[in-house]
Design an enzyme around this catalytic site. Structure first.
Site, PDB file in Angstrom:
ATOM      1  N   GLU A  96      37.547  40.477  38.757  1.00  0.00           N
ATOM      2  CA  GLU A  96      36.802  41.216  39.791  1.00  0.00           C
ATOM      3  C   GLU A  96      36.839  42.744  39.671  1.00  0.00           C
ATOM      4  O   GLU A  96      37.113  43.436  40.656  1.00  0.00           O
ATOM      5  CB  GLU A  96      37.308  40.786  41.176  1.00  0.00           C
ATOM      6  CG  GLU A  96      37.219  39.283  41.378  1.00  0.00           C
ATOM      7  CD  GLU A  96      37.785  38.792  42.717  1.00  0.00           C
ATOM      8  OE1 GLU A  96      38.426  39.587  43.427  1.00  0.00           O
ATOM      9  OE2 GLU A  96      37.576  37.615  43.041  1.00  0.00           O
TER      10      GLU A  96
ATOM     11  N   GLU B  84      35.592  28.768  39.337  1.00  0.00           N
ATOM     12  CA  GLU B  84      36.116  28.566  40.700  1.00  0.00           C
ATOM     13  C   GLU B  84      35.029  27.921  41.554  1.00  0.00           C
ATOM     14  O   GLU B  84      34.612  28.464  42.574  1.00  0.00           O
ATOM     15  CB  GLU B  84      36.565  29.898  41.312  1.00  0.00           C
ATOM     16  CG  GLU B  84      37.591  30.627  40.475  1.00  0.00           C
ATOM     17  CD  GLU B  84      38.128  31.908  41.107  1.00  0.00           C
ATOM     18  OE1 GLU B  84      37.972  32.111  42.327  1.00  0.00           O
ATOM     19  OE2 GLU B  84      38.702  32.721  40.359  1.00  0.00           O
TER      20      GLU B  84
HETATM   21  C1  GLA Z   1      38.959  34.814  44.149  1.00  0.00           C
HETATM   22  C2  GLA Z   1      40.132  34.783  43.193  1.00  0.00           C
HETATM   23  C3  GLA Z   1      40.905  33.523  43.325  1.00  0.00           C
HETATM   24  C4  GLA Z   1      41.138  33.147  44.750  1.00  0.00           C
HETATM   25  C5  GLA Z   1      39.837  33.071  45.467  1.00  0.00           C
HETATM   26  C6  GLA Z   1      40.062  32.619  46.864  1.00  0.00           C
HETATM   27  O1  GLA Z   1      37.915  34.073  43.726  1.00  0.00           O
HETATM   28  O2  GLA Z   1      39.774  34.931  41.855  1.00  0.00           O
HETATM   29  O3  GLA Z   1      42.138  33.685  42.704  1.00  0.00           O
HETATM   30  O4  GLA Z   1      41.995  34.053  45.371  1.00  0.00           O
HETATM   31  O5  GLA Z   1      39.267  34.350  45.433  1.00  0.00           O
HETATM   32  O6  GLA Z   1      40.903  31.530  46.959  1.00  0.00           O
END
Ligand code: GLA
Length: 361
Positions: A157, A265
């Protein structure tokens, strides 16, 4: 917890998990088996989940794991030079025991990183000290798992969400080290584990401005001679968004950089906004979610040559970070298995295809 679940939890502590797993795999098809010739299917987990009844589901349905939290700097090095590997080790050992792949998440991030990294006494730390700390953290963690973790989210990020802003300038990494911190992170990671696949990971990657900035970042690193292997598209999506075209374009544009793509994710929220009130999972909503998931996996299958993994952010709807985020205590149902660990409509629409037929898009 009801009695049935309690019994499962207790029995999972006393009986080999593999034996129980056989029962479950007779009940349902296996997601990861079905996708064997496409890409690994992962789940984000914790030691607590792996010690619960969910473990049976996880072993039968997923062939890759990532720690939801326990490899983040906050957990691994809460105080300077005090490394705590117990939880991450537990997950790695579980993955090994069950012949699962293991992803690492994450090394350099503005969140869930203890403040000591950025301080010297009460003052903001210097460039030199932060650089050394980054190097030591990356080297220590990556070398410990160099035979077990095949891919790492090296930086998480780094791109801004503000219109008109390129990098996230509010990140303490950026504030102290400037743009160079990205290059440093990937260089240290490559030195520490030359065989690991190194990823840049982010959310909202399908939004054109953010996608464009990610491409700009990767190109600038490549121009400096940094080899990055892949981009992680976080995939915290909601029913209907991003669209099929946005997902396709993003995968194609990232792959055109010479990189592999992973969906890192994945979860599909049933809410459209933070203002939406709590809902129950009605058949209509379940159908809409199933149709959206079906579309996503049709795209992933069609682009399997560009995709080297799909990881869900959780295993089942009983435990998901979206139960509390962005609205505290609002229940969400974002995964393929319900709160009782049973396959949802979305599961069946994701596995219901003929793997022999060439995907048409
Ligand atoms: C982001 C992070 C993850 C996690 C999510 C929420 O996507 O990369 O590690 O913290 O937020 O669970």
């Amino acid at each position: 917890m009801n009695k049935f679940l309690l019994l499962l939890v207790i029995s999972s502590l006393y009986f080999p998990v593999t034996a129980q797993d056989k029962n479950l795999s007779q009940l349902t098809q296996s997601l990861c088996e079905k996708y064997k010739s496409f890409f690994p299917i992962g789940a984000a987990v914790s030691p607590r989940i792996l010690k619960s009844a969910d473990s049976m589901l996880i072993i039968s349905q997923y062939n890759s794991l990532v720690p939801e939290n326990h490899m983040k700097p906050m957990w691994i090095q809460p105080k300077e030079n005090e490394f705590k590997f117990e939880n991450a080790d537990y997950i790695v050992a579980f993955a090994k025991r069950h012949q699962m792949k293991m992803r690492g998440h994450t090394l350099v991030w503005h969140n869930q990183t203890p403040q000591w990294f950025f301080k010297e006494g009460d003052q903001t730390g210097s460039k030199e000290v932060l650089k050394e700390r980054m190097k030591k953290h990356i080297q220590t963690v990556m070398s410990r798992y160099k035979d077990d973790v095949y891919a790492w989210d090296v930086v998480n990020e780094a791109i801004s969400d503000q219109t008109g802003e390129y990098l996230r300038t509010s990140s303490p990494w950026y504030k102290i080290l400037g743009e160079d911190y990205l290059e440093m992170a990937f260089r240290y990671a490559r030195e520490a584990a030359p065989n690991a696949k190194l990823f840049y990971n982010d959310y909202n990657t399908c939004f054109p401005e953010k996608r464009g900035n990610i491409i700009k970042l990767i190109k600038s690193l490549q121009a400096k001679g940094i080899k990055i292997d892949g981009i992680g598209m976080q995939g915290h999506w909601k029913i209907g968004s991003p669209t099929k075209e946005q997902i396709e374009t993003t995968i194609d544009q990232f792959a055109a950089l010479g990189l592999t793509v992973q969906i890192t994710e994945l979860d599909v929220s049933v809410y459209q906004s933070d203002q939406d009130k709590q809902v129950e999972m009605t058949p209509e909503l379940e159908q809409q979610q199933a149709d959206y998931y079906q579309m996503c996996f049709e795209v992933f299958r069609a682009k399997k040559d560009k995709i080297s993994g799909v990881t869900f952010w959780g295993a089942a709807d009983n435990t998901t970070w979206l139960n509390n985020f962005p609205v505290f205590n609002r229940k969400n149902y974002p995964l393929l298995f319900d709160t009782k660990l049973q396959p949802k409509k979305a599961f069946f629409q994701v596995v219901n295809f003929n793997p022999q037929t060439a995907p048409a898009l």
